[in-house]
Scaffold this motif. Sequence first.
Motif, short mmCIF file in Angstrom:
data_model
loop_
_atom_site.label_atom_id
_atom_site.label_comp_id
_atom_site.label_asym_id
_atom_site.label_seq_id
_atom_site.Cartn_x
_atom_site.Cartn_y
_atom_site.Cartn_z
N GLN A 121 8.34 14.22 -7.06
CA GLN A 121 8.83 15.58 -6.87
C GLN A 121 7.71 16.61 -7.01
OE1 GLN A 121 11.96 15.62 -9.80
NE2 GLN A 121 13.52 14.96 -8.33
N SER A 122 6.68 16.27 -7.80
CA SER A 122 5.55 17.18 -8.00
C SER A 122 4.50 17.05 -6.91
CB SER A 122 4.89 16.91 -9.36
OG SER A 122 5.84 17.03 -10.40
N GLY A 123 4.70 16.13 -5.97
CA GLY A 123 3.75 15.95 -4.90
C GLY A 123 2.66 14.93 -5.19
N GLU A 124 2.70 14.33 -6.39
CA GLU A 124 1.70 13.31 -6.73
C GLU A 124 2.21 11.94 -6.25
OE1 GLU A 124 -0.03 13.62 -10.69
OE2 GLU A 124 0.93 15.59 -10.91
N HIS A 125 2.24 11.79 -4.95
CA HIS A 125 2.90 10.63 -4.35
C HIS A 125 2.20 9.31 -4.66
CE1 HIS A 125 5.56 12.85 -1.19
NE2 HIS A 125 5.61 13.40 -2.38
N MET A 126 0.88 9.31 -4.66
CA MET A 126 0.17 8.07 -4.92
C MET A 126 0.46 7.57 -6.33
SD MET A 126 -3.91 7.21 -4.61
CE MET A 126 -4.01 8.07 -3.05
N ALA A 127 0.36 8.49 -7.31
CA ALA A 127 0.65 8.11 -8.69
C ALA A 127 2.11 7.72 -8.84
CB ALA A 127 0.30 9.27 -9.63
N GLY A 128 3.00 8.45 -8.16
CA GLY A 128 4.43 8.13 -8.24
C GLY A 128 4.73 6.76 -7.68
N GLU A 129 4.10 6.42 -6.57
CA GLU A 129 4.34 5.10 -5.99
C GLU A 129 3.79 3.99 -6.89
OE1 GLU A 129 3.95 2.71 -1.74
OE2 GLU A 129 3.13 4.74 -1.93
N CYS A 130 2.65 4.23 -7.52
CA CYS A 130 2.09 3.23 -8.46
C CYS A 130 3.06 2.98 -9.61
CB CYS A 130 0.75 3.70 -9.00
SG CYS A 130 -0.57 3.59 -7.79
N GLU A 131 3.61 4.05 -10.17
CA GLU A 131 4.59 3.90 -11.25
C GLU A 131 5.83 3.17 -10.76
OE1 GLU A 131 4.19 4.37 -14.32
OE2 GLU A 131 2.44 5.66 -14.44
N ALA A 132 6.29 3.52 -9.56
CA ALA A 132 7.48 2.87 -9.00
C ALA A 132 7.22 1.38 -8.80
CB ALA A 132 7.86 3.53 -7.68
N ASP A 133 6.03 1.03 -8.33
CA ASP A 133 5.70 -0.38 -8.13
C ASP A 133 5.76 -1.15 -9.45
OD1 ASP A 133 5.34 0.10 -5.45
OD2 ASP A 133 3.15 0.17 -5.56
N THR A 134 5.32 -0.49 -10.53
CA THR A 134 5.34 -1.13 -11.84
C THR A 134 6.77 -1.32 -12.35
OG1 THR A 134 3.25 -0.03 -12.34
CG2 THR A 134 4.42 -0.99 -14.20
N HIS B 101 12.26 8.82 -0.84
CA HIS B 101 11.66 10.15 -0.86
C HIS B 101 10.17 10.10 -0.54
CE1 HIS B 101 15.05 12.02 -3.53
NE2 HIS B 101 15.39 11.84 -2.27
N LEU B 102 9.55 8.97 -0.83
CA LEU B 102 8.14 8.78 -0.49
C LEU B 102 7.94 8.49 1.00
CD1 LEU B 102 7.00 6.61 -3.53
CD2 LEU B 102 6.00 8.81 -2.88
N GLY B 103 9.05 8.32 1.72
CA GLY B 103 8.95 7.94 3.13
C GLY B 103 8.75 6.46 3.33
N LYS B 104 8.92 5.68 2.26
CA LYS B 104 8.73 4.22 2.33
C LYS B 104 10.10 3.55 2.43
CE LYS B 104 4.20 4.31 1.92
NZ LYS B 104 3.47 3.60 0.89
N GLN B 105 10.76 3.75 3.56
CA GLN B 105 12.12 3.22 3.73
C GLN B 105 12.13 1.69 3.70
OE1 GLN B 105 14.12 5.62 3.43
NE2 GLN B 105 12.73 7.28 3.97
N GLU B 106 11.06 1.07 4.22
CA GLU B 106 11.00 -0.40 4.21
C GLU B 106 10.95 -0.94 2.78
OE1 GLU B 106 8.89 1.60 5.74
OE2 GLU B 106 8.71 1.08 7.88
N LYS B 107 10.28 -0.22 1.88
CA LYS B 107 10.23 -0.64 0.49
C LYS B 107 11.54 -0.29 -0.22
CE LYS B 107 6.35 -0.29 -1.92
NZ LYS B 107 5.08 0.23 -2.51
N ALA B 108 12.19 0.78 0.21
CA ALA B 108 13.42 1.22 -0.44
C ALA B 108 14.59 0.27 -0.17
CB ALA B 108 13.79 2.63 0.03
N ALA B 109 14.70 -0.20 1.06
CA ALA B 109 15.89 -0.96 1.48
C ALA B 109 16.17 -2.19 0.62
CB ALA B 109 15.77 -1.34 2.95
#
Length: 526
Positions: A86-99, A120-128
Amino acid sequence: MSDSPLQQQLNLARQAAARRDWREASRLCIDVLRQDARQADAHLILGCAAGDAGAASTALRAFRTALTLAPERGDIRLQLARCLVQSGEHMAGECEADTCASLIGEDASQLDLLATIYSHLGKQEKAAPYAERAVAIAPDNATLLSNAAAILVFLGRTGEAEAYLRRALQLAPRHFRSHWQLAQLRRAEDELHYRNMLVLSAHYAENGNAQAYLHYAMGKVSEDLGLWQQAWRHYARGAEYRRRDIRYRSEEEQRLFAALRQGFTEEWFCRGAETPSTGEAPIFIVSLPRAGSTLVERIVGSHSQVQSLGELPHWPLVVKKQTAVGGPPLYSTEIAAAASTIDPVAAARDYCAAIRHRRDQRPFFTDKLPGNFLYLPMLARAFPGARFVHVARHPMDAGFAMYKQLFADAYPWSYDLEELGQYYVQYHQLMQQWARLLQQRMVTVNYDALVAAPETETRALLHGLGLPFEDACLQPHKTPNPAATASAIQVREPVHRRSSGRWQHFAAQLQPYRDVLENAGVLPLR
């Protein structure tokens, strides 16, 4: 054995947070932390409260503190990931999500949240897969089914999405969001779904949010069946309910546009003649919502040299950050007034760094966030190699298309015809000023001409962007790219002209909107 007084107080805080009484939850958590600063849940709840208030930096500090105290907690890491995104730190957010994936196990609600973060990251393939796993664990949860269906629609998996929604409505016939999603999914062939929703709307007489969803859905079904007057009644009722829930003042919007016009003058623009290049060549596609930008993006994104990145929020986030204007709004008069004082080169550097993890080896990429139209001169200075595409549509069709759409949290001016007209006038005048500044750097695509003569207009578009013609660009409906927009269903169909001139079925009802446009000279007086 009963809980200690401290745990009892923490339980009360959890209950307050569950009902979104953030003031009470915060008060209780602060008191808990005065007694024991190592209570991870108290920090977690304070982070959620701060995030709800738009205080992202405070929320991030709270989540990080909670995570230091309980590093094994997947639920805390999920909240941190969401806040980073939500803060725009998408790379860090995705790393945390992966963990998170290895920490949350088989908790359906947490899997659903993880899927939402990836979406929200635009990674629909990972979301599904996470959304589907959540549904598999809790197959009787209508909300999870509805959320999973939304992600599958973005991926073009409409048959599976429909199955999820029908199951959701079997389990919870009053789940109004699923009714709305189902209505959007395909063209109605009979009035059965309409009649079911009409009965249901009486049940939700006191629930404005439910009424909005149901009326927009009934409007869509009615329009599919050619019941024009009935369709308008429902769209108007839906817009009325939606407008009641929104705090919006058109005067503030007008001040924002005035600040942009005053800041980004020709004199300001000419200062950037020697701006160094970042090496990136973005293609910024801008328009009002529902004007055809998704179709244009899929045409351009079908080209072998172009990577389609969808609606990236990063530019307005970078501008907001560099202006140091506080508060939750992403666009405001204060931000607009300060935007012309920041360094476009530094903003470009931050933007490129924020999206670097999304880029592949293709030389060009698209960013089609509609709100980028506000900052076109700044983007032109920031990226000397950028291309700009402005998608224009007949003002009446554009207005009707926006008015009949239930948006999430965006476009608050679209639910009242006069306010919609006032916004359109401001947009039109601003784009005229930008066109004078950008000149040949901006390619204008007329939506109606594009759908009437796809090959001719596609060739002209690619030529304007300096790209060689490729046959794949004539079949944008076949591109596998996700489409996370309100047009996600339509862009899976071959290019058609059904929407051109559709406003004429509602000409009398749209007159208040037309009056504003005519008085401003956007449309000729009849």
